[in-house]
Design a protein around this motif. Structure first.
Motif, PDB file in Angstrom:
ATOM      1  N   LEU A   1       0.726  -1.060   0.210  1.00  0.00           N
ATOM      2  CA  LEU A   1       0.083   0.280  -0.020  1.00  0.00           C
ATOM      3  C   LEU A   1       0.849   1.310   0.121  1.00  0.00           C
ATOM      4  O   LEU A   1       0.698   2.239  -0.823  1.00  0.00           O
ATOM      5  CB  LEU A   1      -0.861  -0.090   1.029  1.00  0.00           C
ATOM      6  N   GLU A   2       1.785   1.151   0.783  1.00  0.00           N
ATOM      7  CA  GLU A   2       2.849   2.539   0.766  1.00  0.00           C
ATOM      8  C   GLU A   2       3.441   2.554  -0.715  1.00  0.00           C
ATOM      9  O   GLU A   2       3.700   3.664  -1.088  1.00  0.00           O
ATOM     10  CB  GLU A   2       3.835   2.179   2.018  1.00  0.00           C
ATOM     11  N   LYS A   3       3.909   1.339  -1.297  1.00  0.00           N
ATOM     12  CA  LYS A   3       4.320   1.709  -2.411  1.00  0.00           C
ATOM     13  C   LYS A   3       3.512   1.957  -3.661  1.00  0.00           C
ATOM     14  O   LYS A   3       3.912   3.031  -4.307  1.00  0.00           O
ATOM     15  CB  LYS A   3       5.120   0.164  -2.804  1.00  0.00           C
ATOM     16  N   ASP A   4       2.298   1.653  -3.669  1.00  0.00           N
ATOM     17  CA  ASP A   4       1.229   1.869  -4.564  1.00  0.00           C
ATOM     18  C   ASP A   4       0.519   3.007  -4.017  1.00  0.00           C
ATOM     19  O   ASP A   4      -0.277   3.774  -5.163  1.00  0.00           O
ATOM     20  CB  ASP A   4       0.081   0.815  -4.574  1.00  0.00           C
TER      21      ASP A   4
ATOM     22  N   SER B   1      -6.140   6.407  -6.360  1.00  0.00           N
ATOM     23  CA  SER B   1      -7.118   7.302  -6.137  1.00  0.00           C
ATOM     24  C   SER B   1      -7.219   7.438  -4.556  1.00  0.00           C
ATOM     25  O   SER B   1      -6.969   6.455  -3.931  1.00  0.00           O
ATOM     26  CB  SER B   1      -8.551   7.066  -6.766  1.00  0.00           C
ATOM     27  N   GLU B   2      -7.686   8.621  -4.135  1.00  0.00           N
ATOM     28  CA  GLU B   2      -7.938   8.739  -2.682  1.00  0.00           C
ATOM     29  C   GLU B   2      -8.817   7.775  -2.161  1.00  0.00           C
ATOM     30  O   GLU B   2      -9.043   7.241  -1.025  1.00  0.00           O
ATOM     31  CB  GLU B   2      -8.264  10.125  -2.403  1.00  0.00           C
ATOM     32  N   SER B   3      -9.911   7.587  -2.895  1.00  0.00           N
ATOM     33  CA  SER B   3     -11.093   6.707  -2.392  1.00  0.00           C
ATOM     34  C   SER B   3     -10.281   5.246  -2.414  1.00  0.00           C
ATOM     35  O   SER B   3     -10.790   4.572  -1.298  1.00  0.00           O
ATOM     36  CB  SER B   3     -12.163   6.527  -3.154  1.00  0.00           C
ATOM     37  N   GLU B   4      -9.711   4.762  -3.177  1.00  0.00           N
ATOM     38  CA  GLU B   4      -9.173   3.397  -3.311  1.00  0.00           C
ATOM     39  C   GLU B   4      -8.085   3.191  -2.154  1.00  0.00           C
ATOM     40  O   GLU B   4      -8.085   2.463  -1.356  1.00  0.00           O
ATOM     41  CB  GLU B   4      -8.428   3.183  -4.568  1.00  0.00           C
TER      42      GLU B   4
END
Length: 169
Positions: free
Chosen positions: A76-79, A84-87
């Motif tokens: 998650l930190e990498k991606d 998008s903010e919601s994702e």
């Protein structure tokens, strides 16, 4: 007259002290280090091995879950910059929920392990206490203590207790 009474009282106290010392020398006292019994005796080692076998699968599963969770956080930190903010918020909520579940399972494991450990160690101490009582009666001890600030090797019967526990089945 008063001096005569004082002299007689001091003499009586001195005699009582000598008698007490002589009587104390006849006492047979023993000391048992309970922690050492729980660390070195075969029943304690068997209980520890039993607990390890009983909880190994849960510990392994929990460890694998923790590794997956860490990997998901790193991903998650990498991606995050590309999401998008919601994702990103959705994934963070999912990871937070997974983290809570992981912590709950970890607490349950620790509670279960501590409860079982207390049960097993209690059973070992019951056996040790029976052995101590047998030694007490057979060797005619006046006192055996399990907790002491200091105890010399002359009164330490811990090895004798461990050996007797190891010999009994």
């Amino acid at each position: 007259m008063m001096m005569n009474v004082l002299t007689k009282t001091l003499a009586a106290v001195a005699l009582a002290g000598v008698a007490l010392v002589a009587q104390a020398q006849d006492l047979k006292i023993g000391y048992v280090n309970g922690e050492r019994v729980l660390r070195e005796s075969q029943p304690a080692k068997a209980a520890q091995a039993k607990l390890e076998a009983e909880f190994k699968k849960r510990e392994t599963d929990l460890s694998e879950t923790g590794n997956k969770l860490r990997a998901a956080v790193e991903k998650l930190e990498k991606d995050a910059p590309m999401l998008s903010e919601s994702e990103r918020n959705r994934r963070q909520r999912e990871l937070t929920e997974q983290q809570r579940e992981f912590e709950r399972r970890r607490r349950e494991l620790l509670e279960d392990l501590n409860q079982r450990k207390n049960e097993e160690l209690s059973a070992v101490m019951e056996r040790a206490n029976r052995v101590i009582k047998q030694i007490f009666e057979a060797e005619k001890y006046d006192l055996i203590v399990q907790e002491a600030v200091l105890a010399g090797p002359r009164v330490d019967i811990t090895k004798k207790v461990i050996d007797a526990l190891n010999a009994s089945k």
